[in-house]
Scaffold this motif. Sequence first.
Motif, PDB file in Angstrom:
ATOM      1  N   THR A 185     -12.055 -45.755   5.672  1.00  0.00           N
ATOM      2  CA  THR A 185     -11.226 -46.289   6.795  1.00  0.00           C
ATOM      3  C   THR A 185     -11.816 -47.284   7.413  1.00  0.00           C
ATOM      4  OG1 THR A 185     -10.683 -43.499   7.249  1.00  0.00           O
ATOM      5  CG2 THR A 185     -11.478 -44.510   9.295  1.00  0.00           C
ATOM      6  N   GLN A 204      -3.674 -48.852   4.825  1.00  0.00           N
ATOM      7  CA  GLN A 204      -3.139 -48.667   6.158  1.00  0.00           C
ATOM      8  C   GLN A 204      -3.936 -48.137   6.888  1.00  0.00           C
ATOM      9  OE1 GLN A 204      -3.724 -46.722   3.584  1.00  0.00           O
ATOM     10  NE2 GLN A 204      -3.379 -44.433   3.584  1.00  0.00           N
ATOM     11  N   LYS A 205      -5.164 -48.130   6.926  1.00  0.00           N
ATOM     12  CA  LYS A 205      -6.384 -47.955   8.063  1.00  0.00           C
ATOM     13  C   LYS A 205      -6.268 -48.957   8.961  1.00  0.00           C
ATOM     14  CE  LYS A 205      -6.851 -43.674   5.365  1.00  0.00           C
ATOM     15  NZ  LYS A 205      -7.016 -42.466   5.459  1.00  0.00           N
ATOM     16  N   THR A 221      -2.078 -45.715  -3.492  1.00  0.00           N
ATOM     17  CA  THR A 221      -3.223 -45.071  -2.456  1.00  0.00           C
ATOM     18  C   THR A 221      -4.779 -45.061  -2.391  1.00  0.00           C
ATOM     19  OG1 THR A 221      -3.382 -42.548  -2.527  1.00  0.00           O
ATOM     20  CG2 THR A 221      -0.971 -43.833  -1.181  1.00  0.00           C
ATOM     21  N   GLY A 222      -5.555 -44.741  -0.679  1.00  0.00           N
ATOM     22  CA  GLY A 222      -6.961 -44.876  -1.917  1.00  0.00           C
ATOM     23  C   GLY A 222      -7.378 -43.474  -1.966  1.00  0.00           C
ATOM     24  N   PHE A 251     -13.517 -35.627   2.937  1.00  0.00           N
ATOM     25  CA  PHE A 251     -13.666 -36.947   2.039  1.00  0.00           C
ATOM     26  C   PHE A 251     -14.935 -36.352   0.931  1.00  0.00           C
ATOM     27  CE2 PHE A 251     -10.726 -38.414   4.473  1.00  0.00           C
ATOM     28  CZ  PHE A 251      -9.610 -37.790   3.837  1.00  0.00           C
TER      29      PHE A 251
END
Length: 383
Positions: free
Chosen positions: A173, A195-196, A67-68, A94
Amino acid sequence: MDRLDPPSRVLLGPGPSDVPPRVLRALAAPTVGHLDPYYIEVMEDVRARLRACFRTESPLTFPVSATGMAGMEACLANLLEPGDAMLVVVNGVFGGRMVEVATRLGAVVHRLEVPWGETVESGAVERALETHPDVTCVGIVHAETSTGAHQPLEGLGELVHAHGALLVVDAVTSFTGAPLEVDVWGIDACYTGSQKCLSAPPGLSPVTFSARAVARMEARSAPVRSWYLDTSLLRAYWEGEGGRRSYHHTAPVNMTYALREALQLVMEEGLEARFARHRRHHAALRAGLEALGLRYVPARSLPMLNCVRVPDGIDEAAARRRLLSEWGIEIGGGLGPFAGKAWRIGLMGASCTRRNVDLALVALASVMERPAREALDAADAAS
Ligand SMILES: *Cc1c(COP(=O)(O)O)cnc(C)c1O
């Protein structure tokens, strides 16, 4: 639980977003080997589409198999050596994580603190670089999902390069939801997530590295501390050497299909049209939320993530629980100084529709025990 039967939610949180049926079908396509000629074609196709979405010509563009956060770790692990100085702009969760990751890699990290919800002016970055002339990397978050702040990046690359440093950008994002110009803005390393705004399931983190970043990696005095994320090894698989691809790890084949289909949907819509859709529905949602008496946290809001203060007298977490149980809608709560005090409403990728704007407004009005009519009219007038 005998049978897996997940509920069908409306995902309006900070990610994941709703996954379109075409992308889910791609996940269910036959699994082939990770060195199958067919899969190699898919990999090449994914890399070309990622370059188009990052707006870069850089050959070293590929999805990290996680993931990210792994994208963040890959960028920093490859560009930093123990003792290197890094400057990180911290205005939310973040940026704080970049500090944490760089510190664990042995870097000397200078934080440029900005109040949560705000963005940084390039003058402040310039002053910090003058104070710390040994900085080799500058890290900044384009879309701070924890506060909804939209950081302008134009001109920053030039400034960072003039001080001999590289620019690392978190675009998890913003990617495919708002303009991101990796080459034009002089970004040296950039990472995102599946997934964003891409609306694939979570599990992949596309990254890209500039020629400057590659030169920095080639000049390292010691190997990258992480074997799994070492791009010098990953390149032999993603780019191949002398027409041969060598095994590094078993790529998540079906997730790559899903990513490819999500990228195909972006290409079919067109990047500009996709950005315009995110802006349009954000404007409608914003007008509706403000009509409900909700105030935005950031002065400069992202289109795909709307962070608003919860009015006094409303139980933030209880309202979110009701949205989920009564409406099947997921939104996010506040983080850090906004914990218990804010809602984060995402309109990302496939979730970014006019229908979801109205649904969110009606559902929020209901859990706030306020009439929805005015909010819906305001949304109409704004779109
Ligand atoms: C979601 C997010 C990440 C982390 O991505 P994961 O997929 O959760 O690992 C990093 N940065 C930002 C700005 C994010 O919104």
